[in-house]
Motif scaffolding. Structure first.
Motif, PDB file in Angstrom:
ATOM      1  N   GLY A  84      42.725  47.068  35.150  1.00  0.00           N
ATOM      2  CA  GLY A  84      43.978  47.214  34.237  1.00  0.00           C
ATOM      3  C   GLY A  84      44.052  45.775  33.413  1.00  0.00           C
ATOM      4  N   ALA A  85      45.289  45.544  33.229  1.00  0.00           N
ATOM      5  CA  ALA A  85      45.654  44.366  32.376  1.00  0.00           C
ATOM      6  C   ALA A  85      45.585  43.162  33.435  1.00  0.00           C
ATOM      7  CB  ALA A  85      47.008  44.775  31.463  1.00  0.00           C
ATOM      8  N   PRO A  86      45.846  42.225  32.576  1.00  0.00           N
ATOM      9  CA  PRO A  86      46.087  40.639  33.527  1.00  0.00           C
ATOM     10  C   PRO A  86      47.337  40.932  34.369  1.00  0.00           C
ATOM     11  CG  PRO A  86      45.319  40.107  31.429  1.00  0.00           C
ATOM     12  CD  PRO A  86      45.461  41.769  31.346  1.00  0.00           C
ATOM     13  N   GLY A  87      47.202  40.337  35.553  1.00  0.00           N
ATOM     14  CA  GLY A  87      48.476  40.309  36.499  1.00  0.00           C
ATOM     15  C   GLY A  87      49.045  39.004  36.590  1.00  0.00           C
ATOM     16  N   ASP A  88      49.796  38.849  37.573  1.00  0.00           N
ATOM     17  CA  ASP A  88      50.383  37.592  37.803  1.00  0.00           C
ATOM     18  C   ASP A  88      50.091  36.594  38.900  1.00  0.00           C
ATOM     19  OD1 ASP A  88      51.201  38.999  40.238  1.00  0.00           O
ATOM     20  OD2 ASP A  88      53.358  39.212  39.602  1.00  0.00           O
ATOM     21  N   LYS A  89      48.633  36.782  39.467  1.00  0.00           N
ATOM     22  CA  LYS A  89      48.191  36.035  40.248  1.00  0.00           C
ATOM     23  C   LYS A  89      46.811  35.201  40.101  1.00  0.00           C
ATOM     24  CE  LYS A  89      49.875  38.911  43.777  1.00  0.00           C
ATOM     25  NZ  LYS A  89      50.984  38.164  44.459  1.00  0.00           N
ATOM     26  N   PRO A  90      46.749  34.039  40.150  1.00  0.00           N
ATOM     27  CA  PRO A  90      45.291  33.115  39.696  1.00  0.00           C
ATOM     28  C   PRO A  90      44.312  33.727  40.398  1.00  0.00           C
ATOM     29  CG  PRO A  90      46.747  32.010  41.338  1.00  0.00           C
ATOM     30  CD  PRO A  90      47.768  33.040  41.071  1.00  0.00           C
ATOM     31  N   PHE A  91      43.077  33.418  39.941  1.00  0.00           N
ATOM     32  CA  PHE A  91      41.805  33.810  40.166  1.00  0.00           C
ATOM     33  C   PHE A  91      41.041  33.569  41.512  1.00  0.00           C
ATOM     34  CE2 PHE A  91      39.940  30.314  38.223  1.00  0.00           C
ATOM     35  CZ  PHE A  91      38.922  29.943  38.554  1.00  0.00           C
ATOM     36  N   LEU A  92      41.194  32.473  41.926  1.00  0.00           N
ATOM     37  CA  LEU A  92      40.362  31.678  43.034  1.00  0.00           C
ATOM     38  C   LEU A  92      40.332  32.767  44.345  1.00  0.00           C
ATOM     39  CD1 LEU A  92      38.168  29.791  43.751  1.00  0.00           C
ATOM     40  CD2 LEU A  92      39.782  28.209  44.322  1.00  0.00           C
ATOM     41  N   TYR A  93      41.333  32.931  44.849  1.00  0.00           N
ATOM     42  CA  TYR A  93      41.736  33.592  45.871  1.00  0.00           C
ATOM     43  C   TYR A  93      40.835  35.238  45.807  1.00  0.00           C
ATOM     44  CZ  TYR A  93      43.205  36.438  50.074  1.00  0.00           C
ATOM     45  OH  TYR A  93      43.552  37.007  51.193  1.00  0.00           O
ATOM     46  N   PRO A  94      41.222  35.869  44.980  1.00  0.00           N
ATOM     47  CA  PRO A  94      40.519  37.163  44.631  1.00  0.00           C
ATOM     48  C   PRO A  94      39.062  36.992  44.441  1.00  0.00           C
ATOM     49  CG  PRO A  94      42.442  37.041  43.203  1.00  0.00           C
ATOM     50  CD  PRO A  94      42.301  35.651  43.734  1.00  0.00           C
ATOM     51  N   LEU A  95      38.614  36.007  43.780  1.00  0.00           N
ATOM     52  CA  LEU A  95      37.213  35.705  43.885  1.00  0.00           C
ATOM     53  C   LEU A  95      36.539  35.375  45.078  1.00  0.00           C
ATOM     54  CD1 LEU A  95      34.715  35.095  42.065  1.00  0.00           C
ATOM     55  CD2 LEU A  95      35.445  32.760  41.815  1.00  0.00           C
ATOM     56  N   ILE A  96      37.190  34.914  45.974  1.00  0.00           N
ATOM     57  CA  ILE A  96      36.712  34.608  47.261  1.00  0.00           C
ATOM     58  C   ILE A  96      36.534  35.772  48.030  1.00  0.00           C
ATOM     59  CG2 ILE A  96      37.194  33.476  49.451  1.00  0.00           C
ATOM     60  CD1 ILE A  96      38.398  31.185  48.003  1.00  0.00           C
ATOM     61  N   LEU A  97      37.651  36.757  48.048  1.00  0.00           N
ATOM     62  CA  LEU A  97      37.552  38.041  48.451  1.00  0.00           C
ATOM     63  C   LEU A  97      36.537  38.877  48.210  1.00  0.00           C
ATOM     64  CD1 LEU A  97      41.607  38.988  48.685  1.00  0.00           C
ATOM     65  CD2 LEU A  97      40.183  38.068  50.496  1.00  0.00           C
ATOM     66  N   SER A  98      36.222  38.721  46.723  1.00  0.00           N
ATOM     67  CA  SER A  98      35.111  39.674  46.131  1.00  0.00           C
ATOM     68  C   SER A  98      33.992  39.172  46.760  1.00  0.00           C
ATOM     69  CB  SER A  98      35.198  39.548  44.816  1.00  0.00           C
ATOM     70  OG  SER A  98      34.743  38.237  44.225  1.00  0.00           O
ATOM     71  N   ALA A  99      33.700  37.903  47.051  1.00  0.00           N
ATOM     72  CA  ALA A  99      32.309  37.309  47.575  1.00  0.00           C
ATOM     73  C   ALA A  99      32.488  37.808  49.066  1.00  0.00           C
ATOM     74  CB  ALA A  99      32.401  35.913  47.601  1.00  0.00           C
ATOM     75  N   SER A 100      33.470  38.191  49.669  1.00  0.00           N
ATOM     76  CA  SER A 100      33.593  38.405  51.067  1.00  0.00           C
ATOM     77  C   SER A 100      33.109  40.005  51.053  1.00  0.00           C
ATOM     78  CB  SER A 100      34.887  38.280  51.936  1.00  0.00           C
ATOM     79  OG  SER A 100      34.974  38.565  53.132  1.00  0.00           O
ATOM     80  N   LEU A 101      33.609  40.610  50.181  1.00  0.00           N
ATOM     81  CA  LEU A 101      33.175  42.285  50.022  1.00  0.00           C
ATOM     82  C   LEU A 101      31.859  42.502  49.606  1.00  0.00           C
ATOM     83  CD1 LEU A 101      36.470  43.817  48.063  1.00  0.00           C
ATOM     84  CD2 LEU A 101      35.780  43.820  50.786  1.00  0.00           C
ATOM     85  N   ALA A 102      31.283  41.489  48.805  1.00  0.00           N
ATOM     86  CA  ALA A 102      29.964  41.535  48.455  1.00  0.00           C
ATOM     87  C   ALA A 102      28.843  41.525  49.803  1.00  0.00           C
ATOM     88  CB  ALA A 102      29.642  40.648  47.347  1.00  0.00           C
ATOM     89  N   VAL A 103      29.460  40.731  50.543  1.00  0.00           N
ATOM     90  CA  VAL A 103      28.555  40.444  51.756  1.00  0.00           C
ATOM     91  C   VAL A 103      28.703  41.545  53.024  1.00  0.00           C
ATOM     92  CG1 VAL A 103      28.126  38.774  53.986  1.00  0.00           C
ATOM     93  CG2 VAL A 103      28.430  37.736  51.414  1.00  0.00           C
ATOM     94  N   GLY A 104      30.208  41.797  53.109  1.00  0.00           N
ATOM     95  CA  GLY A 104      30.533  42.603  54.420  1.00  0.00           C
ATOM     96  C   GLY A 104      30.640  44.083  54.062  1.00  0.00           C
ATOM     97  N   GLY A 105      30.586  44.434  52.533  1.00  0.00           N
ATOM     98  CA  GLY A 105      31.142  45.771  52.290  1.00  0.00           C
ATOM     99  C   GLY A 105      32.461  46.097  51.845  1.00  0.00           C
ATOM    100  N   ILE A 106      32.693  47.176  51.387  1.00  0.00           N
ATOM    101  CA  ILE A 106      34.026  47.628  51.059  1.00  0.00           C
ATOM    102  C   ILE A 106      34.939  48.207  52.137  1.00  0.00           C
ATOM    103  CG2 ILE A 106      35.302  48.989  49.407  1.00  0.00           C
ATOM    104  CD1 ILE A 106      33.600  46.681  48.019  1.00  0.00           C
TER     105      ILE A 106
END
Length: 355
Positions: A84-106
């Motif tokens: 969707g459209a840009p939200g109201d939270k900065p990007f670094l924590y979601p980026l770290i979470l995405s790296a964790s998902l990339a390693v451990g799966g969804i």
């Protein structure tokens, strides 16, 4: 009193200051705290994925991490809804979470494991912070108190930015103290980088530990005795930590201006409007966000309830000794953020963690 000061000075001079002695003591204490942290980690990791993500921040952050995996463009403009459209939270924590998902799966486990690992690392960093500020025993006690605080049974298992904010902030606290202690600007600049990283996880909330350590260290330099001073230069230190913070804290704004300038106004509004001015005034928030002025005092009391007798004894000791020790004023500096936090009508129990 004068005799007591002489005795204390002699004790400080007779401490084993040889680097090898300090190093061995530091490593042995670190290993002890690490074993305790491992035990806590095993306990808290039980059934991490048993429940689905809870609606609200857990769900939002999970969606933001999935968006980044789907399209790297969402690193700059993370969205709370699927693609969707840009939200109201900065990007670094979601980026770290995405790296964790990339390693451990969804799955829920990789998402929640980020908070758990961050919480345990914070305990280890607290050991080093107190090791350089006081001594090995104080470092061990402080780390054990933090790691055994009941609050971690909740925050250590939630998909929330606060634990990651805290590990970055406390890393910055350690580097800032280390740089001031050795009168080196590179660690201080690196501290600013970590404070900037904390800012990019939760914006202004991440600056509470930064304010505490900077204010406390400046107060220490102003009021400490000649033999107790660390002899760092205040102005270069403040400039270095500020430059480090700006170098990282402005990354999202800079990237947005370069690659997606159409959203630049949106993020300025989030940074300085929604996250700062709007929360300060309480405009546009649901009624359950409005808490009484004493909310954080009650929350803090519950958070440290098991250790409250020790805290009271420590504060009484500092107050009693304030005439010859800067420690009391430093403690006051760390308490100062509670004043604006109590005045702002929008409050949350999770906001107390960095404090």
């Amino acid at each position: 009193m004068k005799g007591q000061i002489v005795v204390d000075s002699e004790i400080r001079q007779n401490r084993p200051n040889h680097p090898s002695v300090f190093f061995r003591g530091t490593i042995s204490g670190f290993l002890f705290v690490s074993v305790f942290a491992l035990v806590v980690g095993v306990i808290l990791s039980r059934n991490l994925g048993q429940n689905d993500l809870v609606g609200g921040d857990e769900g939002y952050y999970g969606v933001m991490a999935r968006n980044i995996l789907e399209d790297p463009a969402y690193i700059i403009n993370p969205s709370l809804s699927p693609l969707g459209a840009p939200g109201d939270k900065p990007f670094l924590y979601p980026l770290i979470l995405s790296a964790s998902l990339a390693v451990g799966g969804i799955d829920e486990v990789p998402l929640r494991m980020v908070s758990l690992i961050a919480s345990l690392l914070t305990g280890l960093i607290i050991y080093f912070v107190m090791r350089i500020s006081a001594d090995r025993s104080t470092g061990i006690y402080s780390a054990l108190i933090y790691l055994s605080t009941p609050l971690l049974a909740n925050t250590g298992r939630l998909v929330a930015a606060e634990p990651v904010v805290l590990v970055f902030s406390m890393g910055g606290v350690f580097l800032f103290l280390s740089g001031c202690h050795k009168d080196r600007l590179l660690p201080v600049f690196s501290a600013g980088l970590l404070f900037g990283a904390a800012f990019l996880c939760k914006l202004w909330l991440g600056l509470i530990p930064a304010f505490g350590v900077i204010a406390g260290t400046v107060i220490y330099d102003l009021v400490a005795g000649k033999d107790e001073k660390w002899r760092f230069r205040i102005f270069p230190v403040l400039v270095s930590v500020s430059l480090g913070f700006l170098a990282i804290g402005s990354i999202q704004i800079i990237l947005c201006a370069i690659f997606t300038p159409e959203y630049l106004g949106h993020w300025f509004e989030i940074y300085f409007g929604f996250s700062l001015a709007t929360r300060t005034t309480g405009t546009g928030f649901a009624s359950y966000w409005y808490k009484p002025w004493h909310f954080y005092f009650l929350t803090l009391g519950k958070t440290i309830s098991l250790w409250l007798p020790l805290v009271c004894v420590g504060l009484f000791s500092l107050a009693k000794d304030w005439r010859r020790s800067p420690a009391f004023l430093i403690a006051v500096a760390w308490l100062l953020p509670l004043i604006p936090m109590t005045m702002i009508p929008v409050k949350s129990g999770g906001y107390i963690l960095p404090f």
